[in-house]
Design a protein around this motif. Structure first.
Motif, PDB file in Angstrom:
ATOM      1  N   ILE A 186      -5.115   4.917  -1.641  1.00  0.00           N
ATOM      2  CA  ILE A 186      -6.308   5.404  -0.952  1.00  0.00           C
ATOM      3  C   ILE A 186      -7.570   4.733  -1.489  1.00  0.00           C
ATOM      4  N   GLN A 187      -7.508   4.188  -2.703  1.00  0.00           N
ATOM      5  CA  GLN A 187      -8.575   3.370  -3.278  1.00  0.00           C
ATOM      6  C   GLN A 187      -7.933   2.287  -4.134  1.00  0.00           C
TER       7      GLN A 187
ATOM      8  N   HIS B 116       0.795   6.453  -1.565  1.00  0.00           N
ATOM      9  CA  HIS B 116       0.005   5.658  -0.615  1.00  0.00           C
ATOM     10  C   HIS B 116      -1.357   5.366  -1.240  1.00  0.00           C
TER      11      HIS B 116
ATOM     12  N   LEU C 233      -2.331   8.447  -3.346  1.00  0.00           N
ATOM     13  CA  LEU C 233      -1.879   9.792  -2.982  1.00  0.00           C
ATOM     14  C   LEU C 233      -0.400   9.915  -3.296  1.00  0.00           C
TER      15      LEU C 233
ATOM     16  N   ILE D 131      -2.347  13.142  -7.035  1.00  0.00           N
ATOM     17  CA  ILE D 131      -2.896  11.789  -7.088  1.00  0.00           C
ATOM     18  C   ILE D 131      -2.331  11.058  -8.293  1.00  0.00           C
TER      19      ILE D 131
ATOM     20  N   ARG E 276       0.812  -1.217   0.000  1.00  0.00           N
ATOM     21  CA  ARG E 276       0.000   0.000   0.000  1.00  0.00           C
ATOM     22  C   ARG E 276       0.846   1.268   0.000  1.00  0.00           C
ATOM     23  N   ASN E 277       2.169   1.124   0.047  1.00  0.00           N
ATOM     24  CA  ASN E 277       3.062   2.280   0.054  1.00  0.00           C
ATOM     25  C   ASN E 277       4.265   1.984  -0.830  1.00  0.00           C
TER      26      ASN E 277
END
Length: 218
Positions: free
Chosen positions: A89-90, A87, A95, A125, A66-67
């Motif tokens: 976010i969906q 990161h 992000l 984004i 996720r990162n």
């Protein structure tokens, strides 16, 4: 005479008894009898087999990262150092935070003492398609601020805005290494630094960008 009849009767009885015994089937002993096959037992393969293994749920794969943090390798050549953090976010959206530092340590005007540096921070984004973030083709858009500074024969400092749009492709290896190739454009107002007395000056402006990001996903 009676003795002869008794002897003959005895011999006949013995012969009949021995013949009947010879015709009786011999029952195999438990030591030599072949074992009956268990209809529920599997074939012997040298290893124990769990008959219920196929009914057990399979092991779930590890969750995707996720990162991701990357560093622009091409920036080392041009003294343009950038880090990027993303990161999730969906499912297909991430992000983006991108600090930047650029310097021109060499003399940008031959024969004159003039150096420039820029320090910036951008955020935005990144949209991934058709795969999930942070893997595959992606389009990112960021906006931010830049602080530009000149030193030497020109002493000045200015702050301006900037926009960065990039199209890239990222591949994340199973052990976490991230590799991305991206191209795009940096849009910003032209910023001039000029010394009216010596006639020495330089300017900052936007333009095309090409980046090779190497980093780590977690």
């Amino acid at each position: 005479m009676k003795r002869l009849v008794w002897i003959w009767s005895t011999i006949s009885m013995l012969l009949w008894t021995s013949g009947a015994a010879a015709q009786e089937p011999v029952q195999p002993s438990s030591a030599t009898a072949p074992a009956k096959k268990d209809p529920f037992a599997g074939e012997a393969t040298g290893k124990s087999v769990d008959p219920f293994a196929s009914l057990m749920p399979g092991k779930e794969p590890p969750p995707p990262p996720r990162n991701v943090v990357t560093f622009n390798l091409l920036g080392v050549v041009a003294d343009y150092y950038t880090l990027e953090y993303q990161h999730v976010i969906q499912s297909r959206l991430a992000l983006v935070v991108k600090p930047m530092f650029q310097m021109q340590s060499t003399k940008i005007v031959p024969g004159h003492n003039l150096d420039t540096t820029s320090l910036g921070l951008m955020a935005g984004i990144a949209l991934y398609f058709p795969q999930r973030a942070l893997q595959g083709l992606n389009l990112s858009a960021c906006v931010g601020v830049l602080q530009l500074k000149a030193s030497g024969e020109v002493e000045d400092s200015k702050v301006t805005w900037s926009t960065r749009v990039m199209l890239g492709y990222r591949y994340i290896f199973k052990f976490g290494l991230s590799l991305e190739i991206a191209a795009g454009v940096l849009v910003m107002p032209d910023v001039d630094f000029f010394n009216i007395y010596s006639g020495v000056g330089t300017s900052w402006k936007g333009g095309p960008l090409v980046e090779v990001g190497l980093g780590w996903a977690f």
